[in-house]
Write an enzyme that holds these catalytic residues in place. Structure first.
Site, mmCIF file in Angstrom:
data_model
loop_
_atom_site.group_PDB
_atom_site.id
_atom_site.type_symbol
_atom_site.label_atom_id
_atom_site.label_comp_id
_atom_site.label_asym_id
_atom_site.label_seq_id
_atom_site.Cartn_x
_atom_site.Cartn_y
_atom_site.Cartn_z
ATOM 1 C CD GLU A 23 -3.075 -1.014 0.514
ATOM 2 O OE1 GLU A 23 -3.275 0.086 -0.033
ATOM 3 O OE2 GLU A 23 -3.832 -1.986 0.398
ATOM 4 C CB CYS A 67 -1.790 7.223 1.070
ATOM 5 S SG CYS A 67 -3.278 6.550 1.827
HETATM 6 P P1 NAD Z 1 8.123 5.372 4.734
HETATM 7 O O1 NAD Z 1 8.188 4.570 3.497
HETATM 8 O O2 NAD Z 1 9.244 6.278 5.059
HETATM 9 O O3 NAD Z 1 7.993 4.392 6.004
HETATM 10 C C1 NAD Z 1 6.921 3.466 6.122
HETATM 11 C C2 NAD Z 1 7.362 2.299 6.993
HETATM 12 O O4 NAD Z 1 8.322 1.520 6.277
HETATM 13 C C3 NAD Z 1 8.043 2.706 8.301
HETATM 14 O O5 NAD Z 1 7.660 1.798 9.311
HETATM 15 C C4 NAD Z 1 9.519 2.576 7.951
HETATM 16 O O6 NAD Z 1 10.337 2.376 9.089
HETATM 17 C C5 NAD Z 1 9.503 1.356 7.052
HETATM 18 N N1 NAD Z 1 10.609 1.253 6.078
HETATM 19 C C6 NAD Z 1 11.234 2.254 5.419
HETATM 20 N N2 NAD Z 1 12.135 1.746 4.549
HETATM 21 C C7 NAD Z 1 12.066 0.395 4.660
HETATM 22 C C8 NAD Z 1 12.736 -0.693 4.027
HETATM 23 N N3 NAD Z 1 13.682 -0.490 3.103
HETATM 24 N N4 NAD Z 1 12.397 -1.960 4.370
HETATM 25 C C9 NAD Z 1 11.430 -2.183 5.291
HETATM 26 N N5 NAD Z 1 10.757 -1.195 5.951
HETATM 27 C C10 NAD Z 1 11.085 0.084 5.633
HETATM 28 O O7 NAD Z 1 6.732 6.163 4.701
HETATM 29 P P2 NAD Z 1 6.202 7.312 5.687
HETATM 30 O O8 NAD Z 1 6.935 8.572 5.460
HETATM 31 O O9 NAD Z 1 6.091 6.777 7.078
HETATM 32 O O10 NAD Z 1 4.690 7.462 5.155
HETATM 33 C C11 NAD Z 1 4.332 8.244 4.046
HETATM 34 C C12 NAD Z 1 4.181 7.383 2.804
HETATM 35 O O11 NAD Z 1 3.294 6.315 3.034
HETATM 36 C C13 NAD Z 1 3.584 8.162 1.650
HETATM 37 O O12 NAD Z 1 4.248 7.800 0.463
HETATM 38 C C14 NAD Z 1 2.137 7.698 1.643
HETATM 39 O O13 NAD Z 1 1.491 7.861 0.399
HETATM 40 C C15 NAD Z 1 2.293 6.278 2.013
HETATM 41 N N6 NAD Z 1 1.057 5.721 2.528
HETATM 42 C C16 NAD Z 1 0.347 4.879 1.738
HETATM 43 C C17 NAD Z 1 -0.864 4.364 2.187
HETATM 44 C C18 NAD Z 1 -1.690 3.446 1.323
HETATM 45 O O14 NAD Z 1 -2.573 2.812 1.856
HETATM 46 N N7 NAD Z 1 -1.465 3.372 0.025
HETATM 47 C C19 NAD Z 1 -1.331 4.699 3.466
HETATM 48 C C20 NAD Z 1 -0.572 5.550 4.256
HETATM 49 C C21 NAD Z 1 0.638 6.055 3.776
#
Ligand code: NAD
Length: 508
Positions: A266, A300
């Site tokens: 997601e 998102c």
């Molecule tokens: P992010 O990608 O920085 O982090 C999300 C999660 O992934 C965190 O728990 C982080 O620690 C972990 N993470 C980061 N890199 C990783 C890796 N290489 N391997 C495993 N885990 C890793 O995102 P954010 O800044 O917390 O959130 C914003 C983003 O999330 C935006 O792009 C938003 O659109 C997206 N989002 C999408 C949805 C959806 O349902 N499509 C919902 C909410 C947020």
């Protein structure tokens, strides 16, 4: 830490010693570097405690694996009873949990309450689902045979979540996963750890009522990317549900695919709304404003691109600018405020970089500046820009609304689809043919396509997710539960013969 939040966390049952790990009611300190959590509301220090590292993961995986052996054999409606109790506890604790969300993620209280309500809604949905995990009976081509399918628990599920929906996204996954028979291993965002501690404390409160349920059914581990990568690579977790940026999803997707696991991604969106000539402009202004500035543009599904018919563009843009100039921006816990802060300085910097890039592409920027003081509060920006500007193809997690003009609907739909992401979209029109064209196979290419409402604020009853770089996953309602189960096809022979399928003869 602000005293009110300390009291709230204590009331929710979060131990005074904050820990980065918990397996059921066993709260365990992490062995990593110290995490300092600052509130986006006023920059105050909310917590400091050691993060977990990938080395801390094994006991959690062992506990989840052991728990699975028992949990999968608990009848699904009995698993649903556990979830029903969680839903009741969330109702009782709604205000407290919402306060934690506001302090830590910076959402206005009304939206935080809405986020907890989403948790409650998915609990209710999952309870009903626990009595409806159904397979099909299929006509067999062989006499005296029956063909059917069953859905069985898949195994422990890893759930990686983003900062911006710090409690609801866990619930979307966990409540379905739990009724489906899967223990849940949660890796929350290190930007919102207290939300995870508070949520877990509520669940543990319910777990006490069910001494027969193994503690390993619910656990969390707070760490950075290294912990996320270890989770993605763990064979003990047949399903990884990961919510976050496209970059994260790309890394996680590849890691899970390398071990032939199942991933539910997601990821980021770049959501657009088409406003057609027949649109109700009053409704347009309200739906655009909520979708574009709500959660300070950090959903998102936030509206990022507005594609307006040229005949109404000047009027609509003027009205939007009027509303934007009067937006109540400030402390998200104060009554009447509609726009809270950005999560941190990095978010502010990336917003400024995007605006600079827009200016360089000839964009006319209104707003976008910082409001002086603690925290990163900004004026949401409206940017009139050419559809060819490269920046509009990127998701900047901030309140920037790019506005473009169109002449023909086909041109507007092409503009809407011409980005790498495919999460949410909408059209405002009172022309039935336009609405149906937008929803048709030649219309929006997103996972969510709405008519006469904005791009954000989905209900839990539908499947949620998007196409292209958004990752293709679906969670929450409809038949999303199938991702948390394994399908087994059964052929039962109740005859005394052994006819082979396809009429094959194999006589010995
Ligand atoms: P992010 O990608 O920085 O982090 C999300 C999660 O992934 C965190 O728990 C982080 O620690 C972990 N993470 C980061 N890199 C990783 C890796 N290489 N391997 C495993 N885990 C890793 O995102 P954010 O800044 O917390 O959130 C914003 C983003 O999330 C935006 O792009 C938003 O659109 C997206 N989002 C999408 C949805 C959806 O349902 N499509 C919902 C909410 C947020």
């Amino acid at each position: 830490m602000p005293t009110p939040l300390n009291d709230v966390l204590a009331a929710l049952g979060v131990p005074a010693n904050r820990t980065a790990i918990a397996i059921g009611n066993n709260w365990i300190p992490g062995t990593g570097e110290t995490l300092h959590v600052r509130s986006p509301v006023d920059g105050s220090m909310l917590a400091s405690f050691p993060l977990a590292t990938a080395n801390d993961l094994k006991p959690i995986l062992d506990a989840a694996t052991n728990a699975f052996h028992d949990w999968r054999m608990v009848p699904a409606p009995v698993r649903g009873e556990f979830v029903r109790r969680i839903g009741i506890k969330l109702r009782e604790r709604k205000t407290e949990l919402a306060q934690v969300v506001s302090w830590e993620a910076g959402k206005i209280l009304a939206e935080s309450l809405g986020e907890v309500q989403e948790m409650i809604d998915i609990c209710d949905f999952a309870v009903g689902l626990s009595r409806q995990l159904h397979g099909l009976t299929i006509a067999s081509e062989r006499p005296g045979h029956r063909l059917m399918e069953q859905w069985h628990p898949l195994g422990p599920a890893g759930v990686i979540t983003a900062f911006n929906f710090p409690v609801a996204v866990w619930a979307w996954n966990a409540m379905l996963g739990l009724v489906c028979g899967d223990p849940i291993v949660w890796k929350p965002s290190p930007k919102t750890p207290l939300c995870a501690l508070a949520t877990h404390a509520i669940v543990v409160d319910v777990l006490r009522e069910f001494p027969e349920i193994p503690q390993g059914v619910v656990s969390f581990i707070i760490g950075d990317r290294e912990v996320g990568e270890a989770i993605a690579g763990a064979n003990e977790l047949p399903l990884i549900s990961a919510t976050g940026s496209v970059a994260m999803g790309r890394a996680v997707g590849q890691k899970v695919a390398a071990r032939l696991g199942r991933s539910l991604l997601e990821l980021g969106g770049n959501n657009a709304m088409i406003v057609a000539p027949t649109a109700d402009l009053e409704l347009a202004v309200r739906s655009i404003t909520f979708a574009a500035v709500g959660t300070c543009g950090q959903r998102c599904t936030s509206l990022r691109r507005l594609i307006v018919h040229e005949s109404i563009a000047d009027n609509l843009i003027a009205r939007l600018k009027g509303v934007y100039s009067k937006l109540p921006i400030g402390n998200p816990l104060e009554k009447g405020v509609l726009v809270g802060p950005l999560i941190d300085e990095a978010a502010f910097e990336s917003m400024q970089e995007a605006l600079e890039s827009a200016r360089q592409a000839g964009g006319q920027v209104t707003g976008g500046g910082r409001i002086p003081g603690e925290g990163f509060y900004v004026h949401p920006a409206i940017v009139e820009i050419d559809a060819a500007a490269p920046i509009i193809r990127e998701e900047t997690f901030a309140p920037i609304l790019y506005v473009m003009r169109y002449r023909e609907l086909s041109e507007a739909i092409a503009m809407q689809n011409n980005v790498p992401q495919g999460l949410s979209s909408s059209i405002l029109t009172n022309d039935l043919r336009e609405a149906e064209m937008f929803l048709s196979p030649a219309g929006s290419d997103c996972g969510i396509a709405n008519v006469n409402i904005g791009t954000s604020g989905a209900e839990i009853g539908g499947a949620f997710g998007g196409e292209k770089e958004t990752g293709g996953g679906r969670e929450s309602g409809s038949d999303s539960w199938k991702a948390y189960m394994r399908r087994v096809t059964n052929t039962i022979n109740y005859s005394k013969e052994l006819p082979l399928a396809q009429g094959i003869k194999f006589d010995i």
